[in-house]
Design an enzyme around this catalytic site. Structure first.
Site, PDB file in Angstrom:
ATOM      1  N   HIS A  78      24.148 -17.198 -15.461  1.00  0.00           N
ATOM      2  CA  HIS A  78      23.654 -15.969 -16.093  1.00  0.00           C
ATOM      3  C   HIS A  78      24.899 -15.117 -16.277  1.00  0.00           C
ATOM      4  O   HIS A  78      25.488 -14.646 -15.305  1.00  0.00           O
ATOM      5  CB  HIS A  78      22.637 -15.303 -15.146  1.00  0.00           C
ATOM      6  CG  HIS A  78      22.196 -13.932 -15.558  1.00  0.00           C
ATOM      7  ND1 HIS A  78      20.886 -13.657 -15.902  1.00  0.00           N
ATOM      8  CD2 HIS A  78      22.860 -12.758 -15.663  1.00  0.00           C
ATOM      9  CE1 HIS A  78      20.765 -12.372 -16.199  1.00  0.00           C
ATOM     10  NE2 HIS A  78      21.956 -11.805 -16.060  1.00  0.00           N
TER      11      HIS A  78
ATOM     12  N   ASP B  22      12.797 -18.895 -20.601  1.00  0.00           N
ATOM     13  CA  ASP B  22      13.055 -17.768 -19.677  1.00  0.00           C
ATOM     14  C   ASP B  22      11.729 -17.054 -19.391  1.00  0.00           C
ATOM     15  O   ASP B  22      11.688 -15.824 -19.297  1.00  0.00           O
ATOM     16  CB  ASP B  22      14.099 -16.803 -20.249  1.00  0.00           C
ATOM     17  CG  ASP B  22      14.661 -15.868 -19.175  1.00  0.00           C
ATOM     18  OD1 ASP B  22      14.293 -15.988 -17.993  1.00  0.00           O
ATOM     19  OD2 ASP B  22      15.487 -14.999 -19.537  1.00  0.00           O
TER      20      ASP B  22
ATOM     21  N   PHE C 298      12.966  -6.352 -16.426  1.00  0.00           N
ATOM     22  CA  PHE C 298      13.344  -7.163 -17.586  1.00  0.00           C
ATOM     23  C   PHE C 298      12.470  -8.421 -17.643  1.00  0.00           C
ATOM     24  O   PHE C 298      12.187  -9.023 -16.609  1.00  0.00           O
ATOM     25  CB  PHE C 298      14.790  -7.656 -17.440  1.00  0.00           C
ATOM     26  CG  PHE C 298      15.841  -6.594 -17.564  1.00  0.00           C
ATOM     27  CD1 PHE C 298      16.218  -6.126 -18.811  1.00  0.00           C
ATOM     28  CD2 PHE C 298      16.474  -6.078 -16.435  1.00  0.00           C
ATOM     29  CE1 PHE C 298      17.219  -5.163 -18.934  1.00  0.00           C
ATOM     30  CE2 PHE C 298      17.469  -5.119 -16.545  1.00  0.00           C
ATOM     31  CZ  PHE C 298      17.838  -4.655 -17.798  1.00  0.00           C
TER      32      PHE C 298
HETATM   33  O1  DOR Z   1      14.615 -10.965 -18.759  1.00  0.00           O
HETATM   34  C1  DOR Z   1      14.890 -11.562 -17.721  1.00  0.00           C
HETATM   35  N1  DOR Z   1      13.985 -11.705 -16.732  1.00  0.00           N
HETATM   36  N2  DOR Z   1      16.121 -12.066 -17.581  1.00  0.00           N
HETATM   37  C2  DOR Z   1      16.527 -12.618 -16.432  1.00  0.00           C
HETATM   38  O2  DOR Z   1      17.654 -13.048 -16.366  1.00  0.00           O
HETATM   39  C3  DOR Z   1      15.624 -12.656 -15.257  1.00  0.00           C
HETATM   40  C4  DOR Z   1      14.202 -12.611 -15.657  1.00  0.00           C
HETATM   41  C5  DOR Z   1      13.259 -12.342 -14.510  1.00  0.00           C
HETATM   42  O3  DOR Z   1      13.389 -12.975 -13.465  1.00  0.00           O
HETATM   43  O4  DOR Z   1      12.349 -11.511 -14.663  1.00  0.00           O
END
Ligand code: DOR
Length: 447
Positions: free
Chosen positions: A177, A303, A321
């Site tokens: 990452h 993802d 996120f």
């Molecule tokens: O958008 C994301 N969510 N990017 C990541 O690298 C981790 C992931 C998460 O685990 O929620």
């Protein structure tokens, strides 16, 4: 025995030819080319539908053990089957993280109960804190297929250097990452037009490319295999292209959301479009498609990052996120990638099956005599719409709600067992009935 006749086969090498496939004891026994008459009770006519190999996701967040309000191994497996996936790889940034051989073993024991293949990726550092390496060798012996601190970049170059040296000895792969936290500031969106309009600091692209440059240098030094997760910038694509040309053992993935959305999706402080790395510009998006087309980017990975509605409702700055992706990846990419002419179907299938497995050094038997009957059926005639209320995932955090799609996954088989069946679809129902009569469990029992 079961014979699937008159399917349009979309397996690598053969895309679009009509075939009949015989399945017995969970395996593909025979493939016959051309039309067949529906003559025996073991025939199910798939006329008008595509038959594809079950998809392989190399980047799925499962959330078991302590965040089961977001997702569990079981609900993620259901979501995967609904999306046409028969293999998924669990990222270790769970609570607690998968950073010991015991936790990895525990995860795999739970995963074994699910009717699809679930692989485990071990954490790279203890507590994912980026300082001390995990017992990678012991975790590999328990089944870890790769190592990653995904969700965070490994800030300490020495730590990444030693991880790569160790991975090289183990013959394993590290999934990176790429994010320099000091540069990204974990800002909720990309630096640029939209951030400026919203009056916010954004993540500059160098937050990704600075760490990527470091890791490519470390790969050149160690000779270890590196897989780069969720590329988001045109510069990253160019860097991977150059690294591959130089012969470095590097592979890369892109997500459906980075292919289909730009920073514009964040306008209005849209928390559902808050993903990491952030969505970027139209030029970046075009470069990602180009990279996928020419093979610079090996694989598409979802993802899949489930979060609760309450968390996403906290607002753009405080929401976590991530977006779910298992149930929308194929219909979206088929519609907005293949049907629009951006990507040949054969390349999309490769990027969702053989290529991701290869990035992790795993075989992908595909559809051929002797291979497990891991397959899904896609009806391209159905006009569908992304409707989060139909998700089998526990989470609904998608930025694609309401997007119209050409086609729908109507059934998924794993090892010849039906793991997803679209209710009220005549062909899917006929298949379920046939498998039910043969004493095989169907999705309706599993989910
Ligand atoms: O958008 C994301 N969510 N990017 C990541 O690298 C981790 C992931 C998460 O685990 O929620």
């Amino acid at each position: 025995m079961l014979r699937l006749i008159n399917a349009r086969l979309g397996a690598s090498g053969e895309v679009g030819r009509i075939a009949s496939i015989t399945i017995e004891d969970g395996l593909v026994r025979e493939i016959r080319w051309g039309e067949s008459a529906d003559t025996t009770p073991s025939d199910v006519d798939l006329r008008g539908c595509w038959l594809f190999p079950g998809l392989f996701d190399l980047h799925t967040h499962l959330r078991d053990f302590e965040e089961s309000a977001k997702e569990t191994i079981h609900t993620a497996a259901g979501a995967a089957a609904h999306g046409g996936y028969t293999s998924i790889c669990a990222m270790p940034n769970t609570q607690p993280p998968i950073d010991t051989p015991e936790r990895l073993e525990h995860l795999l024991l739970k995963a074994e109960k699910e009717p699809i293949h679930i692989y485990a990726i071990g954490a790279l550092t203890q507590g994912r804190a980026g300082r001390r390496l995990t017992e990678m060798g012991l975790m590999q012996a328990k089944g870890a297929i790769a190592f990653s601190d995904d969700g965070d970049g490994v800030a300490d170059a020495a730590c990444m250097y030693h991880a790569l040296q160790y991975a090289r000895q183990l013959g394993s792969v590290i999934i990176a990452h790429e994010e320099d936290r000091g540069l990204s500031g974990q800002a909720p969106l990309a630096e640029g037009e939209v951030a400026y309009r919203l009056g916010m600091l954004g993540q500059p692209e160098v937050a990704e490319t600075a760490m990527l440059a470091r890791d490519l240098a470390l790969v050149a030094q160690t000779g270890a295999r590196l897989h780069v997760a969720h590329l988001s910038t045109a510069t990253s694509v160019a860097m991977i292209r150059a690294a591959k040309r130089a012969g470095l053992p590097v592979t890369a993935e892109v997500t459906p959301h980075h292919l289909l959305l730009t920073e514009d999706a964040c306008a209005g402080y849209a928390a559902l479009a808050k993903v990491n790395p952030p969505l970027r510009t139209e030029a970046d998006r075009a470069a990602l498609w180009e990279g996928l087309r020419d093979g610079t980017i090996d694989a598409v990975a979802t993802d899949h990052a489930p979060h609760t509605a309450a968390e996403k409702a906290r607002g753009f700055i405080d929401a976590p996120f991530g977006a779910v992706g298992l149930e929308t990846a194929f219909p979206l990419l088929f519609t907005y990638g293949v049907a629009t002419g951006l990507l040949p179907l054969a390349r999309l299938l490769d990027a969702l099956t053989v290529a991701p497995a290869r990035c992790l050094g795993l075989p992908f038997p595909g559809v051929q005599p002797g291979a497990p009957a891991d397959l899904f059926l896609y009806d391209p005639k159905i006009e569908s719409e992304v409707d989060p209320s139909t998700f089998l995932s526990r989470a609904t955090n998608t930025p694609f709600a309401g997007w119209r799609c050409q086609g729908q996954v109507i059934a998924t088989l794993c090892g010849g067992r039906m793991v997803y069946c679209q209710k009220d679809h005549a062909i899917a129902e006929a298949l379920a009935q046939h498998l039910g009569e043969a004493g095989v469990s169907t999705a309706r029992k599993a989910w």
